[in-house]
Design a protein around this motif. Sequence first.
Motif, mmCIF file in Angstrom:
data_model
loop_
_atom_site.group_PDB
_atom_site.id
_atom_site.type_symbol
_atom_site.label_atom_id
_atom_site.label_comp_id
_atom_site.label_asym_id
_atom_site.label_seq_id
_atom_site.Cartn_x
_atom_site.Cartn_y
_atom_site.Cartn_z
ATOM 1 N N SER A 236 0.842 -1.192 0.000
ATOM 2 C CA SER A 236 0.000 0.000 0.000
ATOM 3 C C SER A 236 0.878 1.243 0.000
ATOM 4 C CB SER A 236 -0.897 0.011 1.235
ATOM 5 O OG SER A 236 -1.515 1.284 1.371
ATOM 6 N N ILE A 237 0.672 2.112 -0.979
ATOM 7 C CA ILE A 237 1.543 3.279 -1.063
ATOM 8 C C ILE A 237 1.237 4.306 0.018
ATOM 9 C CG2 ILE A 237 2.027 2.955 -3.500
ATOM 10 C CD1 ILE A 237 0.071 5.251 -4.082
ATOM 11 N N PHE A 238 0.157 4.095 0.740
ATOM 12 C CA PHE A 238 -0.089 4.994 1.875
ATOM 13 C C PHE A 238 1.039 4.867 2.882
ATOM 14 C CE2 PHE A 238 -2.617 7.763 4.360
ATOM 15 C CZ PHE A 238 -2.380 7.429 5.674
ATOM 16 N N ASN A 239 1.611 3.673 2.964
ATOM 17 C CA ASN A 239 2.694 3.427 3.917
ATOM 18 C C ASN A 239 4.079 3.599 3.306
ATOM 19 O OD1 ASN A 239 0.907 2.693 6.059
ATOM 20 N ND2 ASN A 239 0.566 0.747 5.007
ATOM 21 N N VAL A 240 4.136 3.836 2.019
ATOM 22 C CA VAL A 240 5.415 4.086 1.349
ATOM 23 C C VAL A 240 5.486 5.586 1.118
ATOM 24 C CG1 VAL A 240 6.898 3.528 -0.608
ATOM 25 C CG2 VAL A 240 5.259 1.834 0.242
ATOM 26 N N ASN A 241 6.241 6.259 1.963
ATOM 27 C CA ASN A 241 6.151 7.709 2.020
ATOM 28 C C ASN A 241 7.480 8.361 2.290
ATOM 29 O OD1 ASN A 241 4.601 10.173 2.157
ATOM 30 N ND2 ASN A 241 4.912 10.131 4.360
ATOM 31 N N TYR B 196 13.564 6.301 -12.659
ATOM 32 C CA TYR B 196 13.439 5.320 -11.590
ATOM 33 C C TYR B 196 12.398 5.768 -10.570
ATOM 34 C CZ TYR B 196 17.914 3.581 -13.334
ATOM 35 O OH TYR B 196 18.921 3.085 -14.124
ATOM 36 N N CYS B 197 11.593 4.815 -10.176
ATOM 37 C CA CYS B 197 10.644 5.048 -9.085
ATOM 38 C C CYS B 197 11.346 4.774 -7.759
ATOM 39 C CB CYS B 197 9.448 4.120 -9.279
ATOM 40 S SG CYS B 197 8.152 4.320 -8.033
ATOM 41 N N ASN B 198 10.984 5.521 -6.755
ATOM 42 C CA ASN B 198 11.640 5.443 -5.451
ATOM 43 C C ASN B 198 10.579 5.545 -4.371
ATOM 44 O OD1 ASN B 198 12.401 7.461 -3.154
ATOM 45 N ND2 ASN B 198 14.340 6.492 -3.690
ATOM 46 N N GLY B 199 10.785 4.772 -3.306
ATOM 47 C CA GLY B 199 9.844 4.862 -2.192
ATOM 48 C C GLY B 199 10.532 4.551 -0.875
ATOM 49 N N ARG B 200 10.065 5.193 0.165
ATOM 50 C CA ARG B 200 10.646 4.994 1.490
ATOM 51 C C ARG B 200 9.635 4.259 2.370
ATOM 52 N NH1 ARG B 200 15.050 6.177 4.060
ATOM 53 N NH2 ARG B 200 15.078 6.680 6.275
ATOM 54 N N TYR B 201 10.079 3.142 2.951
ATOM 55 C CA TYR B 201 9.206 2.312 3.788
ATOM 56 C C TYR B 201 9.993 1.830 4.983
ATOM 57 C CZ TYR B 201 6.291 -1.650 5.192
ATOM 58 O OH TYR B 201 5.521 -2.539 5.909
ATOM 59 N N ARG B 202 9.513 2.181 6.155
ATOM 60 C CA ARG B 202 10.139 1.728 7.406
ATOM 61 C C ARG B 202 11.648 1.972 7.397
ATOM 62 N NH1 ARG B 202 7.033 -3.845 9.286
ATOM 63 N NH2 ARG B 202 4.982 -2.867 9.561
ATOM 64 N N PHE B 203 12.028 3.191 7.131
ATOM 65 C CA PHE B 203 13.412 3.653 7.218
ATOM 66 C C PHE B 203 14.323 3.074 6.138
ATOM 67 C CE2 PHE B 203 12.162 5.712 10.935
ATOM 68 C CZ PHE B 203 11.513 4.813 11.773
#
Length: 115
Positions: free
Chosen positions: A27-32, A94-101
């Motif tokens: 869920s991208i709500f949590n990838v922020n 490139y797509c990038n996402g931050r999840y849990r540090f």
Amino acid sequence: QVQLVESGGGLVQPGESLRLSCASSRSIFNVNPMGWYRQAPGSQRELVADITNDGRTNYADSVKGRFTISRDNAKNTVYLQMNSLKPEDTADYYCNGRYRFSTYWGQGTQVTVSS
């Protein structure tokens, strides 16, 4: 862990448009935040645009007014609408996402702008 898969790249002429998509396994709500970066041959990877889960956006000066980043939480997908493309936009995106540090990257999609 998060898998990010980009699509939508290709070869276009100057002035044309492309829309890139980045599908997330979570869920991208949590990838922020989530964002788009690009890397041209011989250059460093640079931020193009990013978006937070509450919709705040940030753009590189070189793409302001031409590119729009958006997210569809229901589809777990982030988009990059690229209008008025220029030859200098040619790069791997490139797509990038931050999840849990941790930071995650997609495999990249190539965009070539040439006449």
